[in-house]
Write an enzyme that holds these catalytic residues in place. Structure first.
Site, PDB file in Angstrom:
ATOM      1  N   ALA A   1       0.832  -1.204   0.000  1.00 44.76           N
ATOM      2  CA  ALA A   1       0.000   0.000   0.000  1.00 44.76           C
ATOM      3  C   ALA A   1       0.863   1.249   0.000  1.00 44.76           C
ATOM      4  CB  ALA A   1      -0.931  -0.015   1.215  1.00 44.76           C
ATOM      5  N   TYR A   2       1.867   1.267   0.856  1.00 45.42           N
ATOM      6  CA  TYR A   2       2.789   2.409   0.945  1.00 45.42           C
ATOM      7  C   TYR A   2       3.515   2.598  -0.384  1.00 45.42           C
ATOM      8  CZ  TYR A   2       6.841   5.118   2.614  1.00 45.42           C
ATOM      9  OH  TYR A   2       7.824   6.070   2.793  1.00 45.42           O
ATOM     10  N   ALA A   3       4.056   1.506  -0.937  1.00 48.67           N
ATOM     11  CA  ALA A   3       4.782   1.596  -2.206  1.00 48.67           C
ATOM     12  C   ALA A   3       3.873   2.070  -3.336  1.00 48.67           C
ATOM     13  CB  ALA A   3       5.399   0.244  -2.551  1.00 48.67           C
TER      14      ALA A   3
ATOM     15  N   THR B   1       1.369   4.110  -3.136  1.00 46.63           N
ATOM     16  CA  THR B   1       1.182   5.558  -3.048  1.00 46.63           C
ATOM     17  C   THR B   1       2.441   6.310  -3.460  1.00 46.63           C
ATOM     18  OG1 THR B   1       1.824   5.659  -0.688  1.00 46.63           O
ATOM     19  CG2 THR B   1      -0.513   5.346  -1.197  1.00 46.63           C
ATOM     20  N   LYS B   2       3.599   5.782  -3.100  1.00 46.61           N
ATOM     21  CA  LYS B   2       4.836   6.475  -3.445  1.00 46.61           C
ATOM     22  C   LYS B   2       5.135   6.370  -4.935  1.00 46.61           C
ATOM     23  CE  LYS B   2       5.663   8.066   0.626  1.00 46.61           C
ATOM     24  NZ  LYS B   2       5.529   9.515   0.890  1.00 46.61           N
TER      25      LYS B   2
END
Length: 282
Positions: free
Chosen positions: A153-155, A157-158
């Protein structure tokens, strides 16, 4: 005196950048979510640092913060917007609750874009304002180029922010506004401690990924506690904001050869095997 807005300035990279730029003579509007965080930041800072209550997921707070800065600027232009606010929650994508996945996008992507859209007139789109056009600096991550397990999820968005930064730079040239990405590696920031707190007794401990996730947590926490100091990232932010000819992207990564240069050039299937071995994924 140049003016900059920094989101997510309560701790970590945002706080380090706020203190650094204020000490260098910038007027810093530091976005925090609690009054107590703002007061603590001021106590540890020199120069002109003005905390503002700012949750980038709340349109009323975004509007109020930008109005406060606009009034302080008078008829001048905003020199910089540093989009730093972000969250990270570990978890396997196959079973991560959708509300957790959406929360990443609400803060890291939609909040960033809302803040950017609100600031574009101040940065240079409003012809009535005086001064040179400003710059947008988006804090991404190594995860914006390399996707590890358990941070999907974090990746995601980045990766999105990397793409948005390139599009913004290519669109906002008509106003002279630049957009620059800074993708750090491991940084000494509480974001991973917060992620650990979410997972120590979380829903994934008894899942099929439980043991691998524990290994992954330890690697991330170790990197976060021995990584670059936020002040080092602050130096890159200052360069992005003030250099005559800034790069489009900066990658301040510890042990850059092994943590960035080689992994970004390896075939994906080979990188898969490295991740599987490192985290006991069979």
């Amino acid at each position: 005196m140049k003016t900059v807005i920094i989101t997510g300035a309560s701790t970590g990279i945002g706080a380090g950048a706020a203190r650094h730029l204020a000490a260098k003579g910038w007027r810093v509007f530091a976005g925090v979510r609690k009054h107590a965080d703002g007061e603590m930041l001021k106590l540890k800072s020199s120069g002109v640092l003005c905390p503002i209550i700012l949750d980038v997921t709340k349109p009323d707070q975004v509007a109020a913060a930008v109005e406060t800065v606009s009034e302080a600027l008078g008829g001048e232009r905003l020199a910089g917007l540093v989009n730093n606010a972000g969250i990270a929650k570990m978890g396997p994508l196959a079973i991560q609750p959708m509300e957790d996945f959406r929360a990443h996008f609400e803060v890291n992507v939609f909040g960033l874009l809302a803040m950017t859209q609100a600031c574009v007139p101040l940065l240079g789109a409003d012809p009535a304002r005086n001064g040179l056009p400003g710059r947008i600096v988006n804090i991404t991550s190594v995860g914006g180029r390399l996707s590890s397990p358990f941070l999907g999820a974090y990746a995601a968005t980045k990766h999105a922010v990397e793409a948005m930064t390139d599009s913004l730079r290519r669109e906002l040239v008509i106003y002279g506004i630049d957009a620059i990405a800074i993708g750090p590696g491991s940084v000494k920031t509480p974001i991973w401690d917060k992620a650990e707190a979410d997972n120590t007794e979380g829903p994934y401990a008894s899942s099929d990924w439980g043991e691998s996730l524990k290994q992954f947590e330890q690697v991330m926490l170790s990197g976060g506690r021995s990584g670059l100091a936020p002040e080092e990232i602050a130096g890159y932010i200052e360069t992005a904001l003030a250099a005559d000819k800034p790069k489009a992207r900066y990658a301040p990564v510890p042990d850059k050869l092994t943590n960035w240069t080689i992994p970004t050039r390896l075939p994906k299937r080979l990188l898969d095997k490295i991740f599987w071995k490192r985290f006991g994924l069979k």
